[in-house]
Design a protein around this motif. Structure first.
Motif, mmCIF file in Angstrom:
data_model
loop_
_atom_site.group_PDB
_atom_site.id
_atom_site.type_symbol
_atom_site.label_atom_id
_atom_site.label_comp_id
_atom_site.label_asym_id
_atom_site.label_seq_id
_atom_site.Cartn_x
_atom_site.Cartn_y
_atom_site.Cartn_z
ATOM 1 N N ASN A 220 -95.925 -56.879 92.584
ATOM 2 C CA ASN A 220 -97.190 -56.465 93.187
ATOM 3 C C ASN A 220 -96.960 -56.186 94.664
ATOM 4 N N ASN B 85 -98.455 -54.336 96.640
ATOM 5 C CA ASN B 85 -99.664 -54.255 97.462
ATOM 6 C C ASN B 85 -99.942 -55.571 98.180
ATOM 7 N N TYR C 171 -106.496 -57.536 95.154
ATOM 8 C CA TYR C 171 -105.269 -57.397 94.368
ATOM 9 C C TYR C 171 -104.794 -58.724 93.778
ATOM 10 N N ALA D 136 -108.371 -50.408 94.961
ATOM 11 C CA ALA D 136 -108.208 -51.696 94.284
ATOM 12 C C ALA D 136 -108.601 -51.598 92.818
#
Length: 443
Positions: A250, A252, A371, A436
């Motif tokens: 991930n 982000n 996130y 998102a």
């Protein structure tokens, strides 16, 4: 609203105690007969304990119950606040401050997880209230500390915690939902991972502090080696303390942490650098310099409710774009400050930076939760605050490198260019931030 207040009163203890102590350093030097280098460890160890404590307590709150960890955190702050004024030596005082840092570190990840689990609508507004408490306590900490020192002595800085502790404890006891029966145990903790993480953070702290006197290459090498060892160990662990596999998968979330480090590096460089500049170059007394610095705190507080409503309507990204542009603009406006500059000019420049902080602080928090699954809120929040402390440590290194032993207007302008560059990097990270996944935030 009472639940939010309970969390906010607890969360403000960490930033409040981080900044209040700064005005008491000279008195502590006199009482314990220390050099400034010695007394500065009171701050460094607090940052270190907080950087380690935030993710540790976040993990504990996920495993053993958020209300339980929140209450234990308040208890630790109570014990340290009682014992610190009685410290027989400086070493004991550092020890009590470390207990205070660990206790206050438990409050943010567990408190934010409780808010996220209990409030589904208008979460940005709830986070905005908490953000106001946190940013206000940090900004007004030196002023409160100066007031307490004027009418008493440094022990009052610890005793003034009790109204906040009592208020938070009573409200939390009544308003927090009961923890579900825990199936976790101490054996579920990745203790080798905790040790590796602690050693890694400690070595990076030593390296950053060494930059002022010339960077230590062996400290850099050891820090890099420990970082790699931590990554390799945690990547292969079934229940890692730092879920590097999650961070790797991930990107982000990882980039949000990087952006938050840059945000705090720029903000705290300004917060710690400008007051010294105002007193040494602009020849302001401490009271006047403190009043000028309130422009940052004041405008940050004023815009936060407006930002929360904007985020509720449009998401985190637009507010972060505006906030990062404001960082660049405010930093470049510092180039207008000259020797013997007018107070109005300085005040207006700092107002822009205060607005930037209000947008970025809340925008970064809500972007993170966009996130992160609810089940991961505790550890994610802990790492989020660890990123803040890393940014603060980097700001100290930046100021030491730029100002050295002498502070001048050209040095201030150098800091302005660096902060503007950090703002550009923050803007670039915000631009690449994808939309998102709304479903993840509800899982």
């Amino acid at each position: 609203m009472l639940l939010i207040t309970a969390v906010a009163l607890g969360i403000l203890l960490n930033p409040l105690n981080t900044t209040m102590i700064s005005v008491a350093l000279s008195r502590l030097q006199e009482d314990f007969r220390l050099t400034f280098a010695d007394v500065s460890w009171l701050i460094s160890t607090y940052y270190l304990a907080s950087a380690i404590g935030q993710p540790l307590m976040g993990k504990w709150s996920d495993l053993f119950g958020r209300k339980k960890v929140f209450m234990i955190g308040l208890l630790l702050v109570t014990v340290s606040s009682c014992l610190a004024p009685l410290a027989p030596s400086f070493g004991w005082l550092i020890g009590f401050r470390i207990i205070q840092a660990v206790g206050s570190s438990a409050l943010f990840p567990s408190g934010m997880a409780i808010i996220r689990s209990q409030i589904s609508a208008n979460q940005a507004k709830a986070l905005g209230v908490v953000s106001i408490f946190s940013s206000t306590s940090a900004a007004f900490g030196p002023s409160i500390g100066g007031f307490l020192l004027h009418y008493g002595d440094w022990p009052l800085i610890f005793l003034c915690n009790f109204p906040f502790i009592i208020g938070s404890f009573l409200l939390a006891w009544k308003m927090f939902p009961k923890d579900p029966k825990s199936s976790g145990s101490a054996s579920d903790m990745d203790w080798p991972g905790v040790g590796l993480f602690s050693a890694t953070i400690f070595m990076w702290l030593l390296f950053f502090l060494s930059i002022a006197d010339g960077a230590s290459l062996w400290m850099l090498a050891v820090s890099a080696a420990l970082t790699y060892a931590l990554y390799r160990y945690e990547f292969g662990h079934s229940k890692p303390f730092i879920n590097v596999a999650f961070l790797k998968n991930n990107k982000n979330v990882s980039l949000i942490y990087v952006q938050f480090i840059l945000t705090n590096m720029a903000f705290y460089s300004i917060m710690f650098g400008i007051p010294s500049y105002l007193q040494r170059v602009q020849l302001m007394d401490a009271q006047k310099a403190g009043l000028v610095m309130l422009s940052i705190a004041g405008f940050s507080v004023v815009v936060t409710p407006l930002v929360s409503r904007w985020i509720d309507r449009s998401g985190s990204r637009p507010s972060l774009l505006f906030g990062t542009i404001a960082v660049v603009a405010g930093s470049l406006l510092m180039l207008l400050i000259r020797d013997q500059a007018g107070v109005t000019t300085i005040f207006l420049v700092l107002c822009v930076l205060g607005i930037a902080n209000g947008f970025n602080n809340l925008g970064m928090q809500t972007a993170l939760y966009d996130y992160v699954k609810k089940a991961e809120t505790g550890i994610a929040s802990g790492l989020f605050m660890t990123s803040r402390f890393i940014g603060t440590i980097l700001s100290s290194s930046l100021l030491a490198a730029l100002f050295g032993k002498n502070i001048t207007t050209p040095h201030l302008h150098s800091m302005a260019w660096v902060c503007a560059g950090l703002g550009v990097l923050m803007f670039a990270l915000t631009v690449r931030m994808p939309k998102a996944d709304a479903s993840k935030a509800t899982q």
